[in-house]
Design an enzyme around this catalytic site. Structure first.
Site, PDB file in Angstrom:
ATOM      1  N   VAL A  88      37.613  -5.275 -15.948  1.00 51.64           N
ATOM      2  CA  VAL A  88      38.337  -6.412 -16.032  1.00 51.64           C
ATOM      3  C   VAL A  88      37.924  -7.320 -17.277  1.00 51.64           C
ATOM      4  O   VAL A  88      36.922  -7.797 -17.016  1.00 51.64           O
ATOM      5  CB  VAL A  88      38.786  -7.073 -14.920  1.00 51.64           C
ATOM      6  CG1 VAL A  88      39.908  -8.064 -15.232  1.00 51.64           C
ATOM      7  CG2 VAL A  88      39.603  -6.164 -13.931  1.00 51.64           C
ATOM      8  N   HIS A 104      34.062 -12.880 -14.979  1.00 47.41           N
ATOM      9  CA  HIS A 104      34.115 -13.123 -13.791  1.00 47.41           C
ATOM     10  C   HIS A 104      32.915 -12.742 -13.287  1.00 47.41           C
ATOM     11  O   HIS A 104      31.987 -12.063 -13.482  1.00 47.41           O
ATOM     12  CB  HIS A 104      35.195 -12.237 -12.826  1.00 47.41           C
ATOM     13  CG  HIS A 104      34.987 -10.750 -13.354  1.00 47.41           C
ATOM     14  ND1 HIS A 104      35.564 -10.281 -14.284  1.00 47.41           N
ATOM     15  CD2 HIS A 104      34.500  -9.769 -12.424  1.00 47.41           C
ATOM     16  CE1 HIS A 104      35.211  -8.929 -14.426  1.00 47.41           C
ATOM     17  NE2 HIS A 104      34.519  -8.645 -13.283  1.00 47.41           N
TER      18      HIS A 104
HETATM   19  P1  5GP Z   1      34.278  -5.717 -13.135  1.00 53.32           P
HETATM   20  O1  5GP Z   1      33.943  -3.993 -13.049  1.00 53.32           O
HETATM   21  O2  5GP Z   1      35.172  -5.692 -14.319  1.00 53.32           O
HETATM   22  O3  5GP Z   1      32.936  -6.289 -13.156  1.00 53.32           O
HETATM   23  O4  5GP Z   1      34.883  -6.030 -11.974  1.00 53.32           O
HETATM   24  C1  5GP Z   1      36.211  -6.023 -11.662  1.00 53.32           C
HETATM   25  C2  5GP Z   1      36.410  -6.233 -10.367  1.00 53.32           C
HETATM   26  O5  5GP Z   1      37.810  -6.668 -10.084  1.00 53.32           O
HETATM   27  C3  5GP Z   1      36.296  -4.858  -9.263  1.00 53.32           C
HETATM   28  O6  5GP Z   1      35.314  -5.216  -8.481  1.00 53.32           O
HETATM   29  C4  5GP Z   1      37.770  -4.843  -8.942  1.00 53.32           C
HETATM   30  O7  5GP Z   1      37.813  -4.193  -7.476  1.00 53.32           O
HETATM   31  C5  5GP Z   1      38.337  -5.930  -8.993  1.00 53.32           C
HETATM   32  N1  5GP Z   1      39.839  -6.061  -9.012  1.00 53.32           N
HETATM   33  C6  5GP Z   1      40.486  -5.330  -9.972  1.00 53.32           C
HETATM   34  N2  5GP Z   1      41.869  -5.372  -9.779  1.00 53.32           N
HETATM   35  C7  5GP Z   1      41.913  -6.336  -8.738  1.00 53.32           C
HETATM   36  C8  5GP Z   1      42.956  -7.185  -8.221  1.00 53.32           C
HETATM   37  O8  5GP Z   1      44.244  -6.964  -8.667  1.00 53.32           O
HETATM   38  N3  5GP Z   1      42.834  -7.893  -7.127  1.00 53.32           N
HETATM   39  C9  5GP Z   1      41.589  -8.274  -6.722  1.00 53.32           C
HETATM   40  N4  5GP Z   1      41.210  -8.986  -6.031  1.00 53.32           N
HETATM   41  N5  5GP Z   1      40.586  -7.364  -7.462  1.00 53.32           N
HETATM   42  C10 5GP Z   1      40.797  -6.700  -8.227  1.00 53.32           C
END
Ligand code: 5GP
Length: 114
Positions: A96, A100
């Site tokens: 995403v 974060h």
């Molecule tokens: P990244 O892989 O970008 O570091 O982390 C993205 C995080 O966002 C992942 O752990 C994934 O599970 C979480 N995530 C993706 N879509 C959603 C959503 O719609 N709601 C929530 N609460 N978490 C999400």
């Protein structure tokens, strides 16, 4: 115009989430696919795509997120043992593209980084 990230949609209330905390700068939600017994995300309301895209102007927000991570760990009762992770870029596991912090806790982590 750049398309809104899923996190901007959550911040705007267009998509539901398990909201644990919010203030003028950030929200904290439960991760939808937890990788540890406690897995929450701290997300700035400002849609900075990646950590590397942050600028001096974002210094306050970045500091705020780190302080809130500690406070939320306290609130969740895991201040003694938690990890904070930021994935920057697809090859680092970022899916995403809205900055974060992952806060993971509730289990014993191995020594080292991964
Ligand atoms: P990244 O892989 O970008 O570091 O982390 C993205 C995080 O966002 C992942 O752990 C994934 O599970 C979480 N995530 C993706 N879509 C959603 C959503 O719609 N709601 C929530 N609460 N978490 C999400």
């Amino acid at each position: 115009m750049t398309e809104e990230s899923i996190f901007t949609k959550i911040i705007n209330g267009d998509i539901p989430s398990d909201l644990l905390y919010q203030d003028e700068h950030c929200i904290c939600i439960k991760d939808i696919s937890p990788q540890a017994p406690i897995h929450v995300l701290l997300i700035p309301k400002k849609p900075i795509p990646r950590l590397v895209d942050a600028t001096l102007e974002d210094q306050h927000i970045l500091g705020h997120l780190m302080l809130k991570a500690g406070e939320i760990a306290e609130e969740l009762g895991v201040a003694d043992a938690f990890r904070v992770i930021v994935n920057n870029g697809a090859n680092a596991g970022q899916t995403v593209f809205h900055l974060h912090l992952h806060l993971l806790a509730g289990q014993t982590f191995s020594e080292g980084m991964v």
